[in-house]
Design a protein around this motif. Structure first.
Motif, PDB file in Angstrom:
ATOM      1  N   ASN A 478      -9.990  78.508   0.390  1.00 37.93           N
ATOM      2  CA  ASN A 478      -9.202  79.682   0.765  1.00 37.93           C
ATOM      3  C   ASN A 478     -10.122  80.633   1.533  1.00 37.93           C
ATOM      4  O   ASN A 478     -10.879  81.396   0.912  1.00 37.93           O
ATOM      5  N   PRO A 479     -10.091  80.605   2.862  1.00 36.34           N
ATOM      6  CA  PRO A 479     -11.057  81.393   3.647  1.00 36.34           C
ATOM      7  C   PRO A 479     -11.037  82.888   3.332  1.00 36.34           C
ATOM      8  O   PRO A 479     -12.096  83.513   3.289  1.00 36.34           O
ATOM      9  N   TYR A 480      -9.869  83.448   3.119  1.00 40.92           N
ATOM     10  CA  TYR A 480      -9.794  84.888   2.847  1.00 40.92           C
ATOM     11  C   TYR A 480     -10.421  85.218   1.492  1.00 40.92           C
ATOM     12  O   TYR A 480     -11.290  86.099   1.394  1.00 40.92           O
ATOM     13  N   ILE A 481      -9.995  84.508   0.457  1.00 37.72           N
ATOM     14  CA  ILE A 481     -10.550  84.769  -0.873  1.00 37.72           C
ATOM     15  C   ILE A 481     -12.027  84.386  -0.913  1.00 37.72           C
ATOM     16  O   ILE A 481     -12.837  85.059  -1.562  1.00 37.72           O
ATOM     17  N   GLU A 521     -10.071  79.879  10.031  1.00 35.45           N
ATOM     18  CA  GLU A 521     -11.029  80.041   8.939  1.00 35.45           C
ATOM     19  C   GLU A 521     -11.985  81.199   9.207  1.00 35.45           C
ATOM     20  O   GLU A 521     -12.278  81.999   8.311  1.00 35.45           O
ATOM     21  N   LEU A 522     -12.474  81.289  10.435  1.00 37.37           N
ATOM     22  CA  LEU A 522     -13.375  82.378  10.804  1.00 37.37           C
ATOM     23  C   LEU A 522     -12.697  83.735  10.637  1.00 37.37           C
ATOM     24  O   LEU A 522     -13.236  84.649   9.998  1.00 37.37           O
ATOM     25  N   ALA A 527     -11.874  88.717   7.510  1.00 37.96           N
ATOM     26  CA  ALA A 527     -10.935  89.684   6.938  1.00 37.96           C
ATOM     27  C   ALA A 527     -11.209  89.910   5.451  1.00 37.96           C
ATOM     28  O   ALA A 527     -11.147  91.049   4.950  1.00 37.96           O
ATOM     29  N   GLY A 528     -11.526  88.832   4.733  1.00 35.84           N
ATOM     30  CA  GLY A 528     -11.848  88.969   3.314  1.00 35.84           C
ATOM     31  C   GLY A 528     -13.129  89.756   3.091  1.00 35.84           C
ATOM     32  O   GLY A 528     -13.205  90.620   2.208  1.00 35.84           O
ATOM     33  N   ILE A 529     -14.152  89.458   3.881  1.00 35.72           N
ATOM     34  CA  ILE A 529     -15.412  90.206   3.803  1.00 35.72           C
ATOM     35  C   ILE A 529     -15.160  91.682   4.087  1.00 35.72           C
ATOM     36  O   ILE A 529     -15.650  92.575   3.395  1.00 35.72           O
ATOM     37  N   LEU A 614      -7.335  81.449  -7.248  1.00 39.60           N
ATOM     38  CA  LEU A 614      -6.517  82.529  -7.782  1.00 39.60           C
ATOM     39  C   LEU A 614      -6.819  83.819  -7.028  1.00 39.60           C
ATOM     40  O   LEU A 614      -7.960  84.052  -6.617  1.00 39.60           O
ATOM     41  N   PRO A 615      -5.833  84.676  -6.830  1.00 36.63           N
ATOM     42  CA  PRO A 615      -6.088  85.949  -6.129  1.00 36.63           C
ATOM     43  C   PRO A 615      -7.132  86.784  -6.866  1.00 36.63           C
ATOM     44  O   PRO A 615      -7.280  86.697  -8.087  1.00 36.63           O
ATOM     45  N   ILE A 616      -7.853  87.612  -6.109  1.00 32.41           N
ATOM     46  CA  ILE A 616      -8.870  88.497  -6.681  1.00 32.41           C
ATOM     47  C   ILE A 616      -8.343  89.928  -6.686  1.00 32.41           C
ATOM     48  O   ILE A 616      -7.858  90.425  -5.663  1.00 32.41           O
TER      49      ILE A 616
END
Length: 743
Positions: A478-481, A521-522, A527-529, A614-616
């Motif tokens: 999951n690239p975002y998580i 993915e990039l 976006a998650g960072i 799982l979502p954070i």
């Protein structure tokens, strides 16, 4: 139309030859880009000019494909003195002092020549630090290798570790921490990311601008040879196992020369800083990138006389002189009339310090050689690769994945723990890191093996914590998580030492961005960072992108590395991993979750990873981290350790290693959960007399598990099973496994 440019290099292809044979494509320029150059110049570019554009428009130099994503990074807060766009980022740490840091990748060169690739990665990132006027104080690394059983992997590990140690030890900068992981995804494309940290009195801050018509362009440092030519282009393409890799694109470093250049540059800035307008390292794309970027940032032009460039090889051409990536070289812009005093500093160190050109009004970037003009291009055009807007497509594996968790076999929990401690990603790296001098300069407080390294700020009560963190398996699932998780893991490591996270750098290691799934993915990992960076107030002040990490069209896992720095305002707040006393209470801070997708346990048991994450709850995570930080700053904890790979059971074991203690704990959860992995969990130990204050601060975010004992036995009792093993046995497995597997 510009003046017709002479080309004195009779053996080079003519402009017409270049157009006809499409030689530019071998250097990474597309036909559309070449046509744009012809249109802008209103003529065919010659051999040298084509080389300049191919290097400057490579992804490694221009970030033309990644810029749309990078521009989304949050890079400003009350501490930021310099954000992205210069040699390194700079944060205010009070008392008119600043911390300077950046990370870089040297993946492709290290795959081809592991020793020189890693060594010159260290040299390059150090120059980025002292080019800002800062004194480098520490180096960290983040290394990703393939199958540990492979002879190829063992050769790469030996070479990369030796290269980092050889350069860092010789130059006298401690290598204080890092990460090392093993996964088949990196079998043909290892990752070598290096981070450097420096200290700066803010009055000495310099940036890489070439301001002021008539000011001199001063070349300092080592001579120029033919090593590393087109290194930037080489770093911007994928590998092909059917082709010999380009060893000529790998630079050769000299740490003893670098020490001279570093000391002379810092001295020159401190003594004659008012006369020095700008400073920049000659890194990727060598002389062309450093000079053109400095001119462009100032809105100026530049003329260079290439006959003045110090050379160590005979008959070098303008093309070679401009694109060489020979190491240990810098460019300084010096006020006209003040050259001699700056040159003397370098000459006293037996270093070259030669005026090779001047800053000019306008935007012409002009090169002369043997009294001929050999290149004449607009500098703002040379430094502005055409924008590329790439499509994004969510990978099919992500569309199909569910958060249903892998169910591990933990019927023999003591054996599972022992097996986890032997996994190359978890097992102790001390046998390799012992090659690094982590104590030179005598300011290292927490050495490799801690959650984060800690370096004291001499003459103050302050210290700096620093770490590099990565988990590509989560990012693959999951690239975002995965991006969120990398940030929270880095923050956990900083906070576990008692420091406040204050900023990050990054290395974004991905495959071919022309693949819409990889570009997705990039974008998602960034976006998650970015979300977590804003939540925890750690701006992204510098970084690096390494794309095309592929072999034969197969990409590595998406691998964003986060390098984070934290600030201790008082050295009394510094906290370490090891348990301190028997009878100290053991607490779990954060919530256990039965999450196994992407975990070390899943990979160990089935040799693969699968499923969604799982979502954070980032707000919850931030709250827990702030409470742990407060506890450390109030000196309520005796030891602190973040829970990461292998979960709670591994973290508890690590708290006991290097001591004579044992532990008895009770966990109100299934036994398999002590091997689960979830973000923002800590193991802390607390003295009996401080338990009440600690529990009041933590409220429901901490639960007492048990106590440190004197019996040397690790006992963990869960609702459906238990672990019972001598700590010495577990520690032996942890300490010896990596060496045994690398033999």
């Amino acid at each position: 139309m510009r003046e017709n440019v002479a080309n004195p290099m009779v053996n080079e292809p003519t402009p017409a030859d270049i157009q006809t044979t499409q030689l530019y494509e071998q250097w990474g320029l597309t036909p559309a880009e070449y046509d744009l150059i012809v249109e802008k110049l209103d003529r065919l570019p010659n051999y040298t000019e084509t080389g300049l554009f191919s290097a400057m428009w490579s992804e490694h130099c221009s970030y033309k494909k990644s810029k749309p994503v990078l521009r989304t990074f949050w890079s400003k807060n009350e501490r930021v003195l310099q954000g992205p766009g210069e040699g390194a980022g700079i944060l205010d740490i009070g008392d008119d002092q600043a911390v300077v840091f950046k990370a870089e990748s040297h993946n492709h060169p290290s795959a081809v020549e592991p020793y020189e690739g890693a060594a010159t990665g260290v040299g390059g990132i150090l120059r980025d630090i002292f080019s800002m006027g800062a004194q480098p104080i520490a180096v960290l690394d983040s290394l990703q290798f393939g199958d540990i059983q492979s002879k190829q992997t063992q050769r790469l590990v030996d070479g990369v570790v030796a290269g980092i140690a050889g350069y860092g030890n010789a130059i006298g900068i401690p290598t204080v921490g890092g990460a090392m992981n093993f996964d088949a995804t990196y079998q043909h494309n290892p990752l070598v990311n290096v981070m450097a940290v420096g200290l700066l009195d803010q009055k000495h801050l310099h940036v890489g601008k070439a301001e002021g018509a008539g000011n001199s362009v001063l070349y300092v440092g080592a001579t120029t040879g033919r090593d590393g030519i087109h290194g930037a282009t080489f770093a911007s393409v994928e590998f092909d196992s059917n082709e010999d890799q380009n060893r000529s694109a790998v630079q050769v470093g000299d740490p003893f020369m670098e020490k001279l250049v570093m000391d002379a540059t810092i001295r020159a800035i401190r003594e004659f800083g008012d006369s020095i307008i700008g400073v920049q390292d000659m890194g990727a794309a060598g002389l062309v990138s450093s000079t053109a970027e400095m001119a462009d940032k100032a809105g100026m032009g530049m003329t260079l006389d290439l006959n003045q460039v110090p050379q160590r090889e005979a008959h070098m051409t303008p093309y070679e002189l401009m694109l060489s990536e020979s190491q240990e070289r810098m460019i300084l812009i010096v006020k006209k009339g003040h050259e001699a005093q700056v040159q003397q500093v370098f000459n006293e160190a037996d270093l070259n310090a030669v005026v090779i050109g001047e800053v000019v009004a306008g935007l012409d970037y002009q090169l002369r050689f043997n009294d001929e003009i050999v290149a004449d291009v607009p500098v703002d055009f040379l430094t502005s690769a055409p924008k590329v807007n790439l499509p994004q497509v969510k990978p099919a594996r992500l569309e199909q994945a569910t958060t249903e968790q892998y169910q591990p076999d933990v019927s023999q929990p003591t054996q599972v723990l022992t097996q986890l401690l032997a996994q190359p990603t978890i097992a102790s790296k001390a046998s390799l890191y012992r090659h690094f001098d982590s104590s030179v300069r005598t300011d290292t407080v927490v050495k490799p093996g801690g959650d984060a390294a800690v370096i004291r700020v001499r003459g103050t009560q302050k210290a700096l914590a620093m770490t590099t963190d990565i988990n590509s398996r989560y990012t693959y699932l999951n690239p975002y998580i995965g991006g969120q998780w990398a940030m929270l893991e880095a923050a956990q490591n900083i906070i576990a030492t008692g420091a406040e996270p204050i900023g990050i750098t990054d290395c974004l290691n991905f495959g071919n961005p022309d693949d819409p799934e990889i570009y997705f993915e990039l974008a998602q990992s960034v976006a998650g960072i970015n979300e977590v960076a804003q939540k925890i107030n750690t701006p992204v002040i510098s970084g690096n992108v390494s794309l095309n990490n592929e072999t034969d069209g197969t990409a590595i896992y998406p691998t964003p590395m986060v390098g984070m720095v934290g600030l201790h305002t008082q050295t009394d707040h510094i906290t370490t991993i090891k348990a301190k006393s028997a009878q100290d209470a053991i607490y779990l801070v954060g919530q256990l979750q039965g999450q196994f997708n992407g975990s070390e346990l899943q990979h160990m048991q089935i040799g693969a990873i699968s499923g969604d994450l799982l979502p954070i709850d980032v707000d919850y995570a931030q709250g827990v981290q702030q409470k742990v930080l407060q506890a450390a700053q109030q000196q309520l904890v005796a030891s602190s350790h973040d829970i990461a790979e292998g979960g709670l059971a591994v973290a508890l074991s690590e708290v006991l290693f290097g001591t004579t203690f044992g532990a008895t704990v009770n966990v109100d959860a299934p036994i398999e959960w002590v091997f689960a992995e979830a973000p923002t969990q800590f193991v802390v130990t607390v003295k009996p007399e401080q338990q009440a204050d600690f529990e009041k601060l933590m409220s429901t975010d901490a639960v007492k598990l048990g106590d440190i004992t004197n019996d040397g036995q690790f006992k963990l009792i869960a609702t459906n099973g238990q672990i019972d093993a001598p700590v010495a046995t577990l520690e032996s497995v942890y300490k010896d496994s990596l060496c045994q597997q690398l033999q």
